[in-house]
Design a protein around this motif. Structure first.
Motif, PDB file in Angstrom:
ATOM      1  N   LYS A 147      -4.828  14.227  -5.827  1.00 40.30           N
ATOM      2  CA  LYS A 147      -4.816  13.366  -7.013  1.00 40.30           C
ATOM      3  C   LYS A 147      -3.515  12.567  -7.076  1.00 40.30           C
ATOM      4  O   LYS A 147      -3.526  11.365  -7.371  1.00 40.30           O
ATOM      5  N   MET A 148      -2.387  13.223  -6.793  1.00 40.47           N
ATOM      6  CA  MET A 148      -1.101  12.531  -6.829  1.00 40.47           C
ATOM      7  C   MET A 148      -1.015  11.468  -5.743  1.00 40.47           C
ATOM      8  O   MET A 148      -0.554  10.344  -5.989  1.00 40.47           O
ATOM      9  N   ASP A 186      -3.703   5.145  -1.851  1.00 42.56           N
ATOM     10  CA  ASP A 186      -3.457   6.371  -1.099  1.00 42.56           C
ATOM     11  C   ASP A 186      -2.132   6.291  -0.353  1.00 42.56           C
ATOM     12  O   ASP A 186      -1.874   5.346   0.384  1.00 42.56           O
ATOM     13  N   ALA A 187      -1.286   7.283  -0.554  1.00 41.31           N
ATOM     14  CA  ALA A 187       0.017   7.342   0.117  1.00 41.31           C
ATOM     15  C   ALA A 187       0.509   8.786   0.100  1.00 41.31           C
ATOM     16  O   ALA A 187       0.110   9.584  -0.751  1.00 41.31           O
ATOM     17  N   TRP A 210       1.142   4.968  -9.300  1.00 46.33           N
ATOM     18  CA  TRP A 210       2.588   5.133  -9.453  1.00 46.33           C
ATOM     19  C   TRP A 210       3.202   5.737  -8.204  1.00 46.33           C
ATOM     20  O   TRP A 210       4.298   5.330  -7.775  1.00 46.33           O
ATOM     21  N   ASN A 211       2.516   6.704  -7.576  1.00 45.33           N
ATOM     22  CA  ASN A 211       3.044   7.320  -6.355  1.00 45.33           C
ATOM     23  C   ASN A 211       3.033   6.310  -5.207  1.00 45.33           C
ATOM     24  O   ASN A 211       3.955   6.276  -4.387  1.00 45.33           O
ATOM     25  N   TYR A 212       2.011   5.473  -5.154  1.00 49.24           N
ATOM     26  CA  TYR A 212       1.865   4.472  -4.094  1.00 49.24           C
ATOM     27  C   TYR A 212       3.063   3.518  -4.057  1.00 49.24           C
ATOM     28  O   TYR A 212       3.709   3.346  -3.017  1.00 49.24           O
ATOM     29  N   TYR A 213       3.368   2.920  -5.195  1.00 51.77           N
ATOM     30  CA  TYR A 213       4.468   1.951  -5.229  1.00 51.77           C
ATOM     31  C   TYR A 213       5.832   2.631  -5.145  1.00 51.77           C
ATOM     32  O   TYR A 213       6.767   2.103  -4.531  1.00 51.77           O
TER      33      TYR A 213
END
Length: 201
Positions: free
Chosen positions: A7-8, A90-91, A13-16
């Motif tokens: 999920k994260m 996705d990252a 927000w995690n991607y950028y």
């Protein structure tokens, strides 16, 4: 835990934050090298070696970690989200490059000066940033430079043929490992669906 991580790693927000963190990791590691180096040009050379070397890491991870059957299913499933939704976010976790970078420096320290390890790993981190930024733009920009238009088509063909064309910033390792696919006009049919181009009103 697995669902929480997935999920994260699919969050905007995690991607950028990951893109920013990857670039900053490369720059901070180079600064660490400069602070203790008595030969800044040597540090710069090792940094460039790291940047260039990442093109192989990029191929290896994409071809052998994301598209091969193995017990680390979380990597396969995480990458599958991108193929299902090319415009998703996705990252890897935003702290991954810094964490893995420091671990790599520690592992290299017994065999090379730490300042050199920081320069080399910093270059790899910057190569990772270049990979991430290039991939981001692939799906969101219309390239005008011939080389990048070629890479864009090269990557979009990978979306149609997931076992082929694993590189992102170069096709050299696909050619070396015989995963290069030479496409034709028919293969490019429908690639507009893989591009999210904003139009001006």
């Amino acid at each position: 835990m697995k669902n929480l991580i997935l999920k994260m790693t699919a969050s905007k927000w995690n991607y950028y934050l990951s893109l920013i963190a990857d670039g900053m990791t490369g720059l901070v590691f180079l600064i660490f090298s400069f602070r203790t180096s008595d030969d800044i040009w040597a540090s710069c050379a090792l940094f460039i070696v790291g940047v260039v070397s990442f093109s192989f890491v990029e191929y290896a991870v994409h071809a052998w970690l994301f598209h091969k059957n193995h017990f680390l299913k979380i990597f396969i499933e995480g990458h599958a989200h991108h193929h299902q939704n090319p415009f998703g976010y996705d990252a890897l976790p935003f702290f991954a490059s810094a964490l893995m970078g420091f671990l790599a420096v520690e592992l290299l320290s017994p065999i090379m000066p730490q300042r050199d390890a920081f320069a080399l790993i910093g270059g790899l981190a910057m190569g990772y940033f270049n990979y991430g930024l290039t991939h981001h733009l692939m799906h969101r920009r219309e390239f005008t430079l011939p080389y990048y238009r070629y890479l864009q088509q090269f990557h979009f063909v990978h979306h149609k043929k997931p076992r082929k064309n694993h590189g992102m910033t170069t096709d050299i390792f696909d050619r070396i490992f015989d995963t290069y696919y030479q496409w034709d006009e028919a293969d490019l049919k429908g690639i507009e669906q893989l591009k999210k181009i904003r139009t001006k009103h």
